[in-house]
Design an enzyme around this catalytic site. Structure first.
Site, PDB file in Angstrom:
ATOM      1  N   LYS A  31       0.793  -1.606   0.258  1.00 18.68           N
ATOM      2  CA  LYS A  31      -0.025   0.484  -0.362  1.00 18.68           C
ATOM      3  C   LYS A  31       0.480   0.939   0.310  1.00 18.68           C
ATOM      4  O   LYS A  31       2.176   0.869   0.391  1.00 18.68           O
ATOM      5  CB  LYS A  31      -0.601   0.146   1.231  1.00 18.68           C
ATOM      6  CG  LYS A  31      -0.204  -0.308   3.058  1.00 18.68           C
ATOM      7  CD  LYS A  31      -1.117  -0.446   3.667  1.00 18.68           C
ATOM      8  CE  LYS A  31      -0.482  -0.358   5.098  1.00 18.68           C
ATOM      9  NZ  LYS A  31      -1.140  -1.049   6.152  1.00 18.68           N
ATOM     10  N   TYR A 236      16.590  29.696  10.384  1.00 17.58           N
ATOM     11  CA  TYR A 236      15.120  30.117  11.405  1.00 17.58           C
ATOM     12  C   TYR A 236      15.389  30.366  12.230  1.00 17.58           C
ATOM     13  O   TYR A 236      15.438  29.025  13.070  1.00 17.58           O
ATOM     14  CB  TYR A 236      13.531  29.313  10.373  1.00 17.58           C
ATOM     15  CG  TYR A 236      13.374  30.180   9.662  1.00 17.58           C
ATOM     16  CD1 TYR A 236      13.049  30.944   8.462  1.00 17.58           C
ATOM     17  CD2 TYR A 236      13.548  28.375   8.448  1.00 17.58           C
ATOM     18  CE1 TYR A 236      12.909  31.432   7.769  1.00 17.58           C
ATOM     19  CE2 TYR A 236      13.520  28.980   6.665  1.00 17.58           C
ATOM     20  CZ  TYR A 236      13.006  30.919   6.341  1.00 17.58           C
ATOM     21  OH  TYR A 236      12.243  30.955   4.998  1.00 17.58           O
TER      22      TYR A 236
END
Ligand SMILES: *Cc1c(COP(=O)(O)O)cnc(C)c1O
Length: 339
Positions: A31, A236
């Site tokens: 899957k 950041y």
């Protein structure tokens, strides 16, 4: 053009399947694009070593898988028949729906009665499947190709729920072709194997298959390298501050590529050969800073997944699991297959 490369070792996937092949039959769960590694190549490699039963989550995945494999292997769809218009896809691609509820059973009977089907039983996870009380109301559909259930705690060896689910499963399904175990359940021993097992993550090198051969290497190109003086920051929020004269490499990859931001907080490293280079600062959308001060050269690329740091180690650094790391790896990576 130097692009980030996701290297996938198909030989390792084949070896992992062989090592997990302990039940009368061992299937394969592919899957989510074979956990992000590429449905076509992975499924074909597994068919080559003898996998005859494949499992996917959704009907669209089943259609793509049938295209990749051609006729022959059985393809089970966990989510079953979601709407009447899906029936045509099940029929024309010879996909086997797992019927999970009485309404799904009724839809099956109204739309594709006689087509091969499986029954999924809920034995305590409360996610998908018919409950014991539903069985009395199940119309006569014929003989299922498979009766399956799924364990909630198979990776926690002593969890009492596992034994409860085993008893519930044998009570609900005293006979028939049966399947209970994914990767974790295979490790619990023959009582849990029944007729066919359904490993997923273990094939792809992840826990709880501890002896798994690593499957993926993720190599990320360095865009630029710079000197950073003591007291200067990187990234950041200026969360990383140089405590020594440092050399910082900026690599081309970030959370938009599935390297989730949380890996920045947990002490993950990138690797230059055998040398670890710690992440420096926050993960940006497309960039990550790496402290390469300890290397004697400026690297062209660094590995974030490889023999020294696998999907589970990186998952742990990010407060998550290998499954999530693997299935998050973005579509921007060029995939290279080995084997
Ligand atoms: C995903 C899944 C599997 C495979 O589980 P792994 O832990 O990856 O081995 C097996 N069965 C069902 C029902 C699943 O949803």
């Amino acid at each position: 053009m130097m692009q980030a490369g996701l290297h996938i070792d198909l030989n390792a996937i084949r070896a992992n399947w062989r090592a997990l092949d302990l039940a009368p039959e061992t299937g394969a769960v592919v899957k989510a694009d074979a956990y992000g590694l590429g449905l076509n190549r992975v499924a074909r490699a597994l068919a080559q070593v003898g996998v005859r039963s494949f499992f996917v989550a959704q009907v669209e995945e089943g259609v793509a898988l049938r295209e990749a494999l051609g006729n022959g292997p059985e393809i089970y769809v966990f989510s079953g028949l979601m709407c009447a218009s899906d029936a045509v896809h099940f029929r024309s691609n010879a996909l086997i729906p797992c019927l999970n509820s009485l309404p799904q059973a009724a839809d099956y009977r109204a739309n594709i009665a006689g087509h091969p089907f499986a029954l999924q039983y809920d034995t305590g996870m409360n996610r998908l499947g018919l409950e014991a009380a539903d069985l009395a109301h199940l119309p006569d559909l014929g003989t299922p190709r498979l009766i399956l259930s799924h364990l909630a705690c198979a990776d926690m060896p002593d969890h009492p729920q596992t034994l409860r689910q085993l008893s519930a499963f044998t009570a609900m399904a005293p006979q028939g072709r049966r399947s209970l175990s994914a990767t974790g359940g295979i490790g619990l021993g023959p009582d849990y194997h029944f007729d066919i097992t359904r490993p997923g993550i273990g094939l792809y090198g992840g826990a709880p298959f501890d002896a798994a051969r690593p499957v993926v290497t993720l190599r990320l190109p360095v865009i630029q390298t710079r000197d950073v003086a003591i007291g200067e920051s990187v990234g950041y929020g200026a969360t990383w501050i140089a405590e020594r004269p440092s050399r910082i490499a900026t690599i081309s990859s970030g959370y938009a590529d599935g390297l989730i931001r949380a890996i920045g907080g947990g002490g993950a490293s990138l690797w230059s050969g055998d040398t670890p280079c710690p992440l420096a600062g926050r993960v940006s959308m497309d960039l990550i800073g790496v402290d390469v001060t300890d290397l004697d050269h400026d690297p062209q690329s660094l590995d974030i997944l490889g023999p020294h740091q696998g999907i589970d180690a990186l998952g742990k650094a990010a407060g998550t699991i290998g499954y999530e790391i693997l299935t998050s790896l973005g579509a921007r990576y060029q995939r290279h297959y080995i084997g």
